[in-house]
Design a protein around this motif. Structure first.
Motif, PDB file in Angstrom:
ATOM      1  N   THR A   1      -7.669   5.640  -3.814  1.00  0.00           N
ATOM      2  CA  THR A   1      -8.245   4.311  -3.624  1.00  0.00           C
ATOM      3  C   THR A   1      -7.357   3.358  -2.825  1.00  0.00           C
TER       4      THR A   1
ATOM      5  N   ASP B   1      -4.322  -7.172  -5.769  1.00  0.00           N
ATOM      6  CA  ASP B   1      -4.322  -5.715  -5.807  1.00  0.00           C
ATOM      7  C   ASP B   1      -2.939  -5.193  -6.184  1.00  0.00           C
TER       8      ASP B   1
ATOM      9  N   PHE C   1      -9.500  -1.459  -8.707  1.00  0.00           N
ATOM     10  CA  PHE C   1     -10.038  -1.047  -7.409  1.00  0.00           C
ATOM     11  C   PHE C   1     -11.399  -1.683  -7.164  1.00  0.00           C
TER      12      PHE C   1
ATOM     13  N   THR D   1     -11.073  -5.411  -6.433  1.00  0.00           N
ATOM     14  CA  THR D   1     -10.568  -5.674  -5.084  1.00  0.00           C
ATOM     15  C   THR D   1     -11.670  -5.502  -4.056  1.00  0.00           C
ATOM     16  N   VAL D   2     -12.414  -4.391  -4.178  1.00  0.00           N
ATOM     17  CA  VAL D   2     -13.477  -4.141  -3.214  1.00  0.00           C
ATOM     18  C   VAL D   2     -14.561  -5.208  -3.325  1.00  0.00           C
TER      19      VAL D   2
ATOM     20  N   SER E   1      -8.710   0.147  -0.479  1.00  0.00           N
ATOM     21  CA  SER E   1      -8.397  -1.268  -0.708  1.00  0.00           C
ATOM     22  C   SER E   1      -7.747  -1.871   0.531  1.00  0.00           C
TER      23      SER E   1
ATOM     24  N   THR F   1       0.823  -1.210   0.000  1.00  0.00           N
ATOM     25  CA  THR F   1       0.000   0.000   0.000  1.00  0.00           C
ATOM     26  C   THR F   1       0.853   1.254   0.000  1.00  0.00           C
TER      27      THR F   1
ATOM     28  N   ILE G   1      -6.126 -11.577  -1.951  1.00  0.00           N
ATOM     29  CA  ILE G   1      -6.729 -10.325  -2.430  1.00  0.00           C
ATOM     30  C   ILE G   1      -5.656  -9.248  -2.524  1.00  0.00           C
TER      31      ILE G   1
ATOM     32  N   PHE H   1     -10.240  -2.539   3.192  1.00  0.00           N
ATOM     33  CA  PHE H   1     -11.074  -3.718   2.947  1.00  0.00           C
ATOM     34  C   PHE H   1     -10.304  -5.005   3.197  1.00  0.00           C
ATOM     35  N   VAL H   2      -9.035  -5.040   2.784  1.00  0.00           N
ATOM     36  CA  VAL H   2      -8.249  -6.259   3.015  1.00  0.00           C
ATOM     37  C   VAL H   2      -8.081  -6.500   4.508  1.00  0.00           C
TER      38      VAL H   2
ATOM     39  N   ALA I   1     -13.281  -8.444  -1.688  1.00  0.00           N
ATOM     40  CA  ALA I   1     -13.251  -8.322  -0.230  1.00  0.00           C
ATOM     41  C   ALA I   1     -14.662  -8.313   0.339  1.00  0.00           C
TER      42      ALA I   1
END
Lengths: 127, 177, 94
Positions: free
Chosen positions: A79, C43, C77, C80-81, A83, A41, C39, A86-87, C84
Protein backbone atom coordinates in the motif's frame (compact mmCIF):
# COMPACT_ATOMS: atom_id res chain seq x y z
CA UNK A 1 21.36 -20.08 19.85
CA UNK A 2 18.62 -18.17 21.63
CA UNK A 3 21.18 -15.57 22.72
CA UNK A 4 22.24 -15.01 19.09
CA UNK A 5 18.59 -14.70 18.03
CA UNK A 6 18.00 -12.18 20.80
CA UNK A 7 21.00 -10.06 19.76
CA UNK A 8 19.98 -10.18 16.08
CA UNK A 9 16.44 -9.05 16.93
CA UNK A 10 17.84 -6.28 19.15
CA UNK A 11 19.94 -5.03 16.23
CA UNK A 12 16.91 -5.22 13.94
CA UNK A 13 15.03 -3.07 16.50
CA UNK A 14 17.80 -0.47 16.42
CA UNK A 15 17.92 -0.44 12.60
CA UNK A 16 14.14 -0.11 12.37
CA UNK A 17 14.04 2.70 14.91
CA UNK A 18 16.82 4.53 13.06
CA UNK A 19 15.04 4.30 9.71
CA UNK A 20 11.70 5.37 11.19
CA UNK A 21 13.41 8.37 12.74
CA UNK A 22 15.15 9.24 9.45
CA UNK A 23 11.83 8.99 7.61
CA UNK A 24 10.10 11.47 9.92
CA UNK A 25 13.17 13.69 10.09
CA UNK A 26 13.23 13.86 6.30
CA UNK A 27 9.54 14.73 6.33
CA UNK A 28 10.37 17.72 8.53
CA UNK A 29 13.68 18.74 6.97
CA UNK A 30 13.13 18.68 3.20
CA UNK A 31 11.82 21.90 1.69
CA UNK A 32 9.91 20.93 -1.45
CA UNK A 33 6.53 19.11 -1.24
CA UNK A 34 7.55 16.47 -3.79
CA UNK A 35 10.90 15.93 -2.06
CA UNK A 36 9.12 15.31 1.22
CA UNK A 37 7.31 12.39 -0.36
CA UNK A 38 10.56 10.41 -0.64
CA UNK A 39 11.59 10.15 2.99
CA UNK A 40 8.50 8.61 4.68
CA UNK A 41 7.55 6.27 1.82
CA UNK A 42 10.97 4.62 1.75
CA UNK A 43 12.69 5.01 5.09
CA UNK A 44 9.43 4.72 7.03
CA UNK A 45 8.38 1.53 5.28
CA UNK A 46 11.75 -0.18 5.73
CA UNK A 47 11.84 1.01 9.34
CA UNK A 48 8.54 -0.69 10.10
CA UNK A 49 9.72 -3.73 8.14
CA UNK A 50 12.77 -4.05 10.37
CA UNK A 51 10.71 -3.54 13.56
CA UNK A 52 8.35 -6.32 12.44
CA UNK A 53 11.28 -8.62 11.62
CA UNK A 54 12.58 -7.94 15.14
CA UNK A 55 9.16 -8.82 16.55
CA UNK A 56 9.10 -12.13 14.62
CA UNK A 57 12.66 -13.03 15.69
CA UNK A 58 11.88 -12.15 19.30
CA UNK A 59 8.77 -14.36 19.29
CA UNK A 60 11.04 -17.32 18.48
CA UNK A 61 13.18 -16.62 21.54
CA UNK A 62 10.17 -16.62 23.88
CA UNK A 63 8.61 -19.72 22.33
CA UNK A 64 5.49 -18.08 20.92
CA UNK A 65 6.72 -18.77 17.34
CA UNK A 66 4.48 -16.33 15.48
CA UNK A 67 5.14 -15.36 11.89
CA UNK A 68 1.85 -13.62 11.15
CA UNK A 69 3.31 -10.13 11.67
CA UNK A 70 4.76 -10.61 8.20
CA UNK A 71 1.25 -9.93 6.85
CA UNK A 72 1.37 -6.38 8.26
CA UNK A 73 4.71 -5.91 6.51
CA UNK A 74 3.41 -7.29 3.20
CA UNK A 75 0.34 -5.06 3.45
CA UNK A 76 2.46 -1.96 4.13
CA UNK A 77 4.80 -2.73 1.22
CA UNK A 78 1.85 -3.12 -1.14
CA UNK A 79 0.00 0.00 0.00
CA UNK A 80 2.91 2.44 0.49
CA UNK A 81 3.34 3.13 -3.27
CA UNK A 82 -0.41 3.67 -3.65
CA UNK A 83 -0.55 6.22 -0.82
CA UNK A 84 2.50 8.00 -2.25
CA UNK A 85 0.91 8.02 -5.68
CA UNK A 86 -2.27 9.59 -4.31
CA UNK A 87 -0.39 12.25 -2.37
CA UNK A 88 1.64 13.19 -5.45
CA UNK A 89 -1.60 13.36 -7.45
CA UNK A 90 -2.94 15.80 -4.84
CA UNK A 91 0.23 17.90 -5.23
CA UNK A 92 -0.11 17.89 -9.02
CA UNK A 93 -3.82 18.65 -8.91
CA UNK A 94 -3.49 21.59 -6.55
CA UNK A 95 -0.32 22.91 -8.19
CA UNK A 96 1.74 22.89 -4.99
CA UNK A 97 4.82 21.49 -6.75
CA UNK A 98 6.88 22.39 -9.80
CA UNK A 99 4.93 21.96 -13.03
CA UNK A 100 6.08 18.74 -14.73
CA UNK A 101 7.16 18.72 -18.39
CA UNK A 102 4.37 17.73 -20.81
CA UNK A 103 4.24 14.05 -21.83
CA UNK A 104 5.93 13.40 -25.21
CA UNK A 105 3.30 11.01 -26.58
CA UNK A 106 -0.18 11.77 -25.20
CA UNK A 107 -1.90 15.09 -24.67
CA UNK A 108 -1.95 15.64 -20.88
CA UNK A 109 -1.07 13.98 -17.60
CA UNK A 110 -4.05 12.12 -16.18
CA UNK A 111 -4.43 14.29 -13.07
CA UNK A 112 -4.56 17.57 -14.98
CA UNK A 113 -6.99 16.06 -17.46
CA UNK A 114 -9.30 14.87 -14.70
CA UNK A 115 -9.29 18.23 -13.00
CA UNK A 116 -11.01 19.81 -16.01
CA UNK A 117 -14.03 17.55 -16.33
CA UNK A 118 -14.36 16.26 -12.75
CA UNK A 119 -16.47 18.03 -10.17
CA UNK A 120 -14.70 21.00 -8.59
CA UNK A 121 -13.15 20.72 -5.16
CA UNK A 122 -15.30 22.63 -2.63
CA UNK A 123 -12.67 25.31 -1.91
CA UNK A 124 -12.19 25.91 -5.64
CA UNK A 125 -15.92 26.18 -6.22
CA UNK A 126 -16.17 28.93 -3.63
CA UNK A 127 -13.35 31.12 -4.94
CA UNK B 1 2.41 -21.90 -25.81
CA UNK B 2 0.74 -21.09 -22.51
CA UNK B 3 -2.13 -19.62 -24.50
CA UNK B 4 -2.95 -22.93 -26.19
CA UNK B 5 -2.56 -24.82 -22.91
CA UNK B 6 -5.05 -22.51 -21.29
CA UNK B 7 -7.55 -23.21 -24.05
CA UNK B 8 -7.03 -26.95 -23.88
CA UNK B 9 -7.73 -27.03 -20.16
CA UNK B 10 -11.18 -28.52 -19.46
CA UNK B 11 -13.92 -25.96 -19.04
CA UNK B 12 -14.92 -27.32 -15.62
CA UNK B 13 -11.42 -26.61 -14.26
CA UNK B 14 -11.68 -23.02 -15.52
CA UNK B 15 -14.99 -22.57 -13.75
CA UNK B 16 -13.85 -24.02 -10.44
CA UNK B 17 -10.43 -22.32 -10.46
CA UNK B 18 -10.87 -19.05 -12.36
CA UNK B 19 -7.65 -17.68 -10.80
CA UNK B 20 -5.33 -20.54 -9.79
CA UNK B 21 -2.65 -18.19 -8.44
CA UNK B 22 -5.23 -16.30 -6.35
CA UNK B 23 -6.29 -19.64 -4.85
CA UNK B 24 -2.70 -20.45 -3.86
CA UNK B 25 -2.21 -16.94 -2.46
CA UNK B 26 -5.39 -17.18 -0.36
CA UNK B 27 -4.35 -20.56 1.09
CA UNK B 28 -0.92 -19.19 2.04
CA UNK B 29 -2.38 -16.02 3.59
CA UNK B 30 -4.93 -18.03 5.56
CA UNK B 31 -2.20 -20.29 6.97
CA UNK B 32 -0.08 -17.27 7.92
CA UNK B 33 -2.96 -15.34 9.49
CA UNK B 34 -4.02 -18.25 11.70
CA UNK B 35 -0.34 -18.98 12.39
CA UNK B 36 -0.54 -22.75 11.94
CA UNK B 37 -0.09 -25.42 9.28
CA UNK B 38 -2.40 -27.97 10.92
CA UNK B 39 -4.43 -30.09 8.46
CA UNK B 40 -7.68 -28.41 9.56
CA UNK B 41 -6.30 -24.96 8.78
CA UNK B 42 -5.15 -26.05 5.35
CA UNK B 43 -8.55 -27.61 4.55
CA UNK B 44 -10.36 -24.41 5.57
CA UNK B 45 -7.81 -22.43 3.55
CA UNK B 46 -8.49 -24.57 0.48
CA UNK B 47 -12.25 -24.09 0.92
CA UNK B 48 -11.77 -20.30 1.14
CA UNK B 49 -9.33 -20.37 -1.77
CA UNK B 50 -11.93 -22.07 -3.96
CA UNK B 51 -15.02 -20.17 -2.80
CA UNK B 52 -13.64 -16.61 -2.88
CA UNK B 53 -12.34 -16.65 -6.51
CA UNK B 54 -15.51 -18.52 -7.56
CA UNK B 55 -17.90 -15.92 -6.18
CA UNK B 56 -15.82 -12.83 -7.01
CA UNK B 57 -15.08 -14.03 -10.56
CA UNK B 58 -17.73 -11.75 -12.18
CA UNK B 59 -16.11 -8.65 -10.64
CA UNK B 60 -12.60 -9.26 -11.98
CA UNK B 61 -12.04 -7.34 -15.22
CA UNK B 62 -10.02 -10.08 -16.94
CA UNK B 63 -7.64 -12.89 -16.14
CA UNK B 64 -4.09 -11.93 -17.13
CA UNK B 65 -2.80 -14.29 -19.82
CA UNK B 66 0.73 -15.58 -20.13
CA UNK B 67 1.92 -14.71 -16.64
CA UNK B 68 5.20 -16.34 -15.61
CA UNK B 69 5.24 -16.98 -11.83
CA UNK B 70 8.83 -18.19 -11.58
CA UNK B 71 10.32 -15.14 -13.28
CA UNK B 72 8.11 -13.11 -10.94
CA UNK B 73 9.80 -14.70 -7.91
CA UNK B 74 13.28 -13.80 -9.14
CA UNK B 75 12.02 -10.28 -9.94
CA UNK B 76 10.69 -10.02 -6.36
CA UNK B 77 14.09 -10.89 -4.92
CA UNK B 78 15.75 -8.29 -7.15
CA UNK B 79 13.26 -5.67 -5.97
CA UNK B 80 13.70 -6.57 -2.28
CA UNK B 81 17.47 -6.22 -2.62
CA UNK B 82 17.02 -2.88 -4.39
CA UNK B 83 14.66 -1.67 -1.65
CA UNK B 84 17.33 -2.35 0.99
CA UNK B 85 20.03 -0.53 -1.01
CA UNK B 86 17.65 2.31 -1.89
CA UNK B 87 16.63 2.89 1.70
CA UNK B 88 20.20 3.20 2.88
CA UNK B 89 21.06 5.60 0.06
CA UNK B 90 17.94 7.74 0.60
CA UNK B 91 18.56 7.86 4.36
CA UNK B 92 22.15 8.92 3.67
CA UNK B 93 21.01 11.66 1.27
CA UNK B 94 18.38 12.93 3.74
CA UNK B 95 20.84 12.99 6.64
CA UNK B 96 23.91 14.44 4.96
CA UNK B 97 22.93 16.59 1.98
CA UNK B 98 21.70 20.14 2.36
CA UNK B 99 18.38 20.96 0.73
CA UNK B 100 19.96 23.34 -1.78
CA UNK B 101 22.45 20.66 -2.90
CA UNK B 102 19.79 18.17 -3.97
CA UNK B 103 19.04 18.18 -7.65
CA UNK B 104 15.50 16.85 -7.73
CA UNK B 105 13.89 16.68 -11.14
CA UNK B 106 10.93 15.27 -13.01
CA UNK B 107 11.72 12.31 -15.22
CA UNK B 108 9.38 11.22 -18.01
CA UNK B 109 9.47 7.53 -18.90
CA UNK B 110 7.89 6.44 -22.20
CA UNK B 111 6.31 3.04 -21.55
CA UNK B 112 6.66 -0.09 -23.68
CA UNK B 113 4.31 -2.00 -21.36
CA UNK B 114 0.61 -2.04 -22.23
CA UNK B 115 -0.91 -4.45 -19.65
CA UNK B 116 -2.47 -2.54 -16.71
CA UNK B 117 -1.10 -5.05 -14.16
CA UNK B 118 2.43 -4.66 -15.50
CA UNK B 119 2.23 -0.83 -15.42
CA UNK B 120 0.91 -0.95 -11.84
CA UNK B 121 3.78 -3.21 -10.77
CA UNK B 122 6.31 -0.96 -12.53
CA UNK B 123 4.93 2.14 -10.80
CA UNK B 124 5.02 0.39 -7.41
CA UNK B 125 8.57 -0.79 -8.00
CA UNK B 126 9.68 2.71 -8.96
CA UNK B 127 8.19 4.17 -5.79
CA UNK B 128 9.90 1.63 -3.54
CA UNK B 129 13.36 1.86 -5.15
CA UNK B 130 16.29 4.31 -5.48
CA UNK B 131 15.24 7.89 -4.86
CA UNK B 132 12.29 7.87 -7.25
CA UNK B 133 8.53 8.23 -6.78
CA UNK B 134 6.06 7.59 -9.59
CA UNK B 135 3.67 10.52 -9.66
CA UNK B 136 1.34 10.31 -12.63
CA UNK B 137 0.40 8.52 -15.83
CA UNK B 138 -0.41 10.26 -19.10
CA UNK B 139 -4.07 10.21 -20.12
CA UNK B 140 -3.79 7.25 -22.48
CA UNK B 141 -1.15 5.38 -20.50
CA UNK B 142 1.88 5.81 -22.75
CA UNK B 143 4.17 7.71 -20.34
CA UNK B 144 4.93 7.61 -16.65
CA UNK B 145 5.86 10.73 -14.68
CA UNK B 146 8.54 10.07 -12.07
CA UNK B 147 10.06 12.39 -9.49
CA UNK B 148 13.72 11.82 -8.61
CA UNK B 149 15.06 13.05 -5.27
CA UNK B 150 18.69 13.50 -6.25
CA UNK B 151 19.63 12.78 -9.86
CA UNK B 152 22.57 14.20 -11.77
CA UNK B 153 21.22 13.06 -15.12
CA UNK B 154 17.47 12.40 -15.67
CA UNK B 155 18.24 10.35 -18.79
CA UNK B 156 20.40 7.94 -16.80
CA UNK B 157 17.54 7.42 -14.31
CA UNK B 158 15.14 6.77 -17.18
CA UNK B 159 17.48 4.29 -18.89
CA UNK B 160 18.16 2.42 -15.66
CA UNK B 161 14.45 2.00 -14.92
CA UNK B 162 13.79 0.86 -18.48
CA UNK B 163 16.56 -1.73 -18.59
CA UNK B 164 16.45 -2.92 -14.98
CA UNK B 165 12.71 -3.18 -14.31
CA UNK B 166 10.64 -2.62 -17.42
CA UNK B 167 12.49 -5.18 -19.55
CA UNK B 168 12.01 -7.84 -16.87
CA UNK B 169 8.31 -7.00 -16.42
CA UNK B 170 7.88 -7.25 -20.16
CA UNK B 171 9.30 -10.76 -20.01
CA UNK B 172 6.94 -11.66 -17.16
CA UNK B 173 3.71 -10.29 -18.61
CA UNK B 174 3.98 -9.71 -22.35
CA UNK B 175 6.58 -12.09 -23.71
CA UNK B 176 4.45 -13.28 -26.63
CA UNK B 177 4.28 -9.97 -28.43
CA UNK C 1 26.05 -7.43 29.41
CA UNK C 2 23.80 -10.44 28.87
CA UNK C 3 21.60 -10.61 25.73
CA UNK C 4 18.33 -10.07 27.61
CA UNK C 5 19.27 -6.75 29.16
CA UNK C 6 20.81 -5.70 25.83
CA UNK C 7 17.46 -6.45 24.20
CA UNK C 8 15.59 -4.50 26.89
CA UNK C 9 17.82 -1.47 26.29
CA UNK C 10 17.36 -1.68 22.51
CA UNK C 11 13.60 -1.94 23.00
CA UNK C 12 13.60 1.22 25.12
CA UNK C 13 15.72 3.10 22.56
CA UNK C 14 13.43 1.93 19.76
CA UNK C 15 10.26 3.01 21.57
CA UNK C 16 11.81 6.40 22.36
CA UNK C 17 12.95 7.07 18.80
CA UNK C 18 9.66 5.98 17.22
CA UNK C 19 7.89 8.30 19.69
CA UNK C 20 10.24 11.15 18.70
CA UNK C 21 9.56 10.50 15.03
CA UNK C 22 5.83 10.59 15.78
CA UNK C 23 6.35 14.06 17.28
CA UNK C 24 8.37 15.17 14.22
CA UNK C 25 5.58 14.03 11.91
CA UNK C 26 3.09 15.90 14.09
CA UNK C 27 5.13 19.10 13.72
CA UNK C 28 4.88 18.69 9.94
CA UNK C 29 1.13 18.10 10.32
CA UNK C 30 0.71 21.40 12.17
CA UNK C 31 3.16 23.37 9.97
CA UNK C 32 2.62 21.69 6.61
CA UNK C 33 2.02 24.58 4.22
CA UNK C 34 -0.51 22.73 2.06
CA UNK C 35 -2.97 19.86 2.04
CA UNK C 36 -0.70 17.32 0.37
CA UNK C 37 1.87 17.70 3.14
CA UNK C 38 -0.79 17.21 5.80
CA UNK C 39 -2.06 14.02 4.16
CA UNK C 40 1.52 12.75 3.97
CA UNK C 41 2.16 13.66 7.61
CA UNK C 42 -0.99 11.78 8.67
CA UNK C 43 0.09 8.75 6.64
CA UNK C 44 3.52 8.83 8.27
CA UNK C 45 1.90 9.10 11.70
CA UNK C 46 -0.22 6.02 10.97
CA UNK C 47 2.91 4.09 9.94
CA UNK C 48 4.74 5.20 13.08
CA UNK C 49 1.73 4.24 15.20
CA UNK C 50 1.85 0.74 13.70
CA UNK C 51 5.51 0.63 14.72
CA UNK C 52 4.59 1.64 18.27
CA UNK C 53 1.88 -1.04 18.45
CA UNK C 54 4.35 -3.69 17.25
CA UNK C 55 6.92 -2.52 19.82
CA UNK C 56 4.29 -2.65 22.56
CA UNK C 57 3.50 -6.21 21.49
CA UNK C 58 7.20 -7.10 21.79
CA UNK C 59 7.46 -5.43 25.19
CA UNK C 60 4.41 -7.21 26.59
CA UNK C 61 5.30 -10.49 24.88
CA UNK C 62 1.71 -10.82 23.74
CA UNK C 63 0.24 -11.84 20.41
CA UNK C 64 -3.01 -9.87 20.57
CA UNK C 65 -1.37 -6.67 19.32
CA UNK C 66 -0.99 -8.20 15.87
CA UNK C 67 -4.68 -7.72 15.05
CA UNK C 68 -4.49 -4.11 16.19
CA UNK C 69 -1.50 -3.42 13.96
CA UNK C 70 -3.14 -5.05 10.94
CA UNK C 71 -6.41 -3.17 11.39
CA UNK C 72 -4.53 0.09 11.93
CA UNK C 73 -2.58 -0.50 8.69
CA UNK C 74 -5.79 -1.12 6.74
CA UNK C 75 -7.71 1.82 8.20
CA UNK C 76 -4.73 4.13 7.74
CA UNK C 77 -4.38 3.22 4.09
CA UNK C 78 -8.10 3.60 3.39
CA UNK C 79 -8.28 6.96 5.16
CA UNK C 80 -5.23 8.30 3.31
CA UNK C 81 -6.75 7.30 0.00
CA UNK C 82 -10.16 8.70 0.98
CA UNK C 83 -8.67 12.05 2.04
CA UNK C 84 -6.57 12.31 -1.14
CA UNK C 85 -9.55 11.31 -3.26
CA UNK C 86 -11.71 13.95 -1.58
CA UNK C 87 -9.09 16.57 -2.42
CA UNK C 88 -8.80 15.33 -6.00
CA UNK C 89 -12.46 15.03 -6.93
CA UNK C 90 -14.39 16.84 -4.19
CA UNK C 91 -16.20 13.57 -3.56
CA UNK C 92 -15.24 10.14 -2.26
CA UNK C 93 -17.88 7.79 -3.68
CA UNK C 94 -19.04 8.75 -7.15
Amino acid sequence: MIAILEIVSAIALLVGALFTLVGSYGLLKLDDPMKRLHAPTKAGTLGIGALIMASILHSFTTGIDSVHEILVMAFLFVTAPISAHFVSKVHLHRGTCETPPPPPEDKVWATRGQADDGPLAPDQAQS
Amino acid sequence: MAESQAQDRPKLMRRVFPHPLLTVLLIVVWCVITNSVAPGTIVLGVILGILIPFFTYPYWPHVPRGFRPFKMVSYLFLVIWDILVANVSVAWIVLTKRNSDMRSTWVVIPLDLRTPEAITLLAGTITLTPGTVSADLSDEGHCLLVHALDADDPNAVRDEIKTRYEARLKEIFEYES
Amino acid sequence: MNPESFFEWCLLIAIASVAVSQVLAMVRLVKGPNTGDRILALDTMVINAIGLIVLLGVAEGSEVYFEGALIFAMLGFVSTVAYARFKLRGDIIE
